[in-house]
Design a protein around this motif. Structure first.
Motif, mmCIF file in Angstrom:
data_model
loop_
_atom_site.group_PDB
_atom_site.id
_atom_site.type_symbol
_atom_site.label_atom_id
_atom_site.label_comp_id
_atom_site.label_asym_id
_atom_site.label_seq_id
_atom_site.Cartn_x
_atom_site.Cartn_y
_atom_site.Cartn_z
ATOM 1 N N UNK A 1 7.147 0.324 -1.533
ATOM 2 C CA UNK A 1 6.274 -0.407 -2.458
ATOM 3 C C UNK A 1 6.075 -1.827 -1.941
ATOM 4 N N UNK A 2 4.850 -2.176 -1.654
ATOM 5 C CA UNK A 2 4.510 -3.544 -1.302
ATOM 6 C C UNK A 2 4.063 -4.280 -2.549
ATOM 7 N N UNK A 3 4.691 -5.410 -2.838
ATOM 8 C CA UNK A 3 4.391 -6.182 -4.045
ATOM 9 C C UNK A 3 3.747 -7.494 -3.625
ATOM 10 N N UNK A 4 2.556 -7.740 -4.110
ATOM 11 C CA UNK A 4 1.830 -8.962 -3.766
ATOM 12 C C UNK A 4 1.963 -9.928 -4.931
ATOM 13 N N UNK B 1 -5.961 6.125 0.326
ATOM 14 C CA UNK B 1 -5.220 6.934 1.296
ATOM 15 C C UNK B 1 -3.757 7.005 0.861
ATOM 16 N N UNK B 2 -2.953 7.766 1.597
ATOM 17 C CA UNK B 2 -1.536 7.852 1.230
ATOM 18 C C UNK B 2 -0.683 6.796 1.933
ATOM 19 N N UNK C 1 2.640 0.652 3.424
ATOM 20 C CA UNK C 1 3.286 0.992 2.157
ATOM 21 C C UNK C 1 2.916 2.406 1.716
ATOM 22 N N UNK C 2 3.720 2.935 0.821
ATOM 23 C CA UNK C 2 3.314 4.136 0.097
ATOM 24 C C UNK C 2 2.480 3.740 -1.119
ATOM 25 N N UNK C 3 2.831 2.589 -1.729
ATOM 26 C CA UNK C 3 2.092 2.054 -2.871
ATOM 27 C C UNK C 3 2.022 0.539 -2.746
ATOM 28 N N UNK C 4 0.948 -0.042 -3.266
ATOM 29 C CA UNK C 4 0.791 -1.497 -3.323
ATOM 30 C C UNK C 4 0.616 -1.884 -4.785
#
Length: 391
Positions: free
Chosen positions: A5-8, A134-135, A152-155
């Motif tokens: 998980x990328x957290x901005x 995309x994934x 990342x898998x999720x942002x």
């Protein structure tokens, strides 16, 4: 660099999400465009709902809150030289609120993150979020003069209304609902003990006023002013005189005065972006919604978002089920719109519109009278203010 998980954004939403994911065993990285000193100085909300306090305690991030937070069991409403107290515990089954500045929440979470949490990268300016559908979305950013990427898998975008993450959702796939109010708040910090034990919300023919606090020694107060007001046009004496006039009630209450250490003007607006998820990109906090501060909902809504999201990602991580994640946007938006409604109600009931008529003012007084006279109306206000239970 790779992560799940990328957290901005390293505001309270991003930092609390990182803490919750770390405790659930989920890899994440937090990218923040500003330096640590700036992040820890940002002045924002100071009222924490019961569910927010519960979430901070669950995350192991409430040591400062429990040591220095001020517990409040109600608020006072003032209008037409009258006052009425709303008692939260008796109207909500025991819920209350805490006064603890967002700056302190952020400092506590930053310290935990740097001590034993996942990576937190300051001065990392995100330039784009790519591949939302995309994934393996990619976050591109610059750090120390170099261009970097985070796969990342999720942002999760916790970077505010003007952040980059919202732009990763195509305009054709999102809709934003807005309301701009025709007035602003002039906020001050003053080195003087508060003149009250709890917050005062005052409706006046001269405009709205709010008496709050940051500590037993520091007061935080607000005045309704026209949009575009320059704080420099308001001398300290003018501010205190106007506060005195707007808080006036029959009785011997007195407003304490002291040195004003900061002045700023806060525009008033409401905004909701739907949906809060597109593919592998999710929005939380101000990136998805903004409320006027009258209902004390901004920080609390952001915390609710990330608690729901952390549970959904933990469910996916432990069971492989994406059911909670698929429901994330709909689940959060139900709470968001309730908060928007309550914040709008508080704002329009207590403020004085530039085009108001005598009829409008009498309607406001009737609504405030109803809250004072009806336990049902008082309970609805108290339940919304102290915080609805998390889903």
């Amino acid at each position: 660099m790779h992560t799940t998980v990328g957290i901005v954004g390293a505001g309270p939403a991003g930092l609390l999400l990182a803490r919750l994911l770390h405790r659930a065993g989920i890899d994440c990285v937090v990218l923040e465009s500003r330096d640590r000193a700036y992040v820890e100085r940002r002045q924002r909300a100071g009222i924490l709902e019961q569910p927010t306090v519960d979430a901070l305690r669950e995350a192991g991030a409430a040591q400062g809150l429990d040591a220095r937070g001020l517990v409040h069991d109600g608020i006072e409403l003032r209008w037409d030289r009258r006052s009425h107290r709303i008692d939260f515990p008796s109207l909500t089954g025991g819920r209350r609120v805490w006064v603890y500045a967002q700056t302190e929440v952020v400092k506590d979470l930053v310290a935990l993150q740097l001590d034993d949490g996942p990576p937190l990268v300051f001065e990392a300016t995100v330039t784009s979020v790519e591949g939302a559908d995309t994934d393996r979305p990619v976050v591109r950013y610059t750090h120390r003069g170099r261009e970097e990427r985070l796969d990342c898998a999720y942002v999760v975008g916790c970077d505010g209304f003007h952040g980059v993450t919202r732009a990763a959702i195509p305009e054709s796939a999102r809709r934003t609902y807005d309301r701009v109010y025709p007035y602003s708040w002039l906020g001050i910090m003053a080195d003087v003990p508060p003149s009250c034990d709890e917050l005062i919300y005052a409706h006046s023919p001269r405009g709205f006023a709010l008496h709050s606090m940051r500590s037993p020694e520091v007061s935080r107060l607000y005045l309704q002013v026209p949009g575009g007001t320059d704080p420099a046009d308001w001398s300290d004496t003018r501010i205190w005189d106007e506060l005195d006039a707007r808080f006036a009630v029959d009785g011997d209450w007195e407003l304490r005065r002291g040195p004003i250490t900061a002045k700023s003007v806060l525009p008033m607006r409401s905004s909701v972006t739907e949906p809060m998820r597109y593919g592998r990109v999710l929005l939380a906090g101000d990136a998805a919604h903004i409320v006027p501060p009258t209902g004390a909902k901004g920080l609390n809504l952001a915390v609710a978002d990330v608690v729901v999201l952390a549970r959904a990602l933990e469910r996916l991580h432990t069971t492989g089920s994406a059911d909670l994640l698929d429901a994330y946007s709909a689940t959060c938006l139900r709470r968001v719109w309730r908060a928007e409604h309550f914040s709008s109600f508080m704002t329009t009931t207590l403020h004085t519109a530039p085009d108001r008529s005598g009829f409008d003012t009498r309607l406001q007084h009737a609504q405030l009278d109803r809250i004072a006279d009806s336990p049902h109306a008082a309970a609805e206000l108290a339940q919304n203010y102290a915080g609805l239970p998390l889903p």
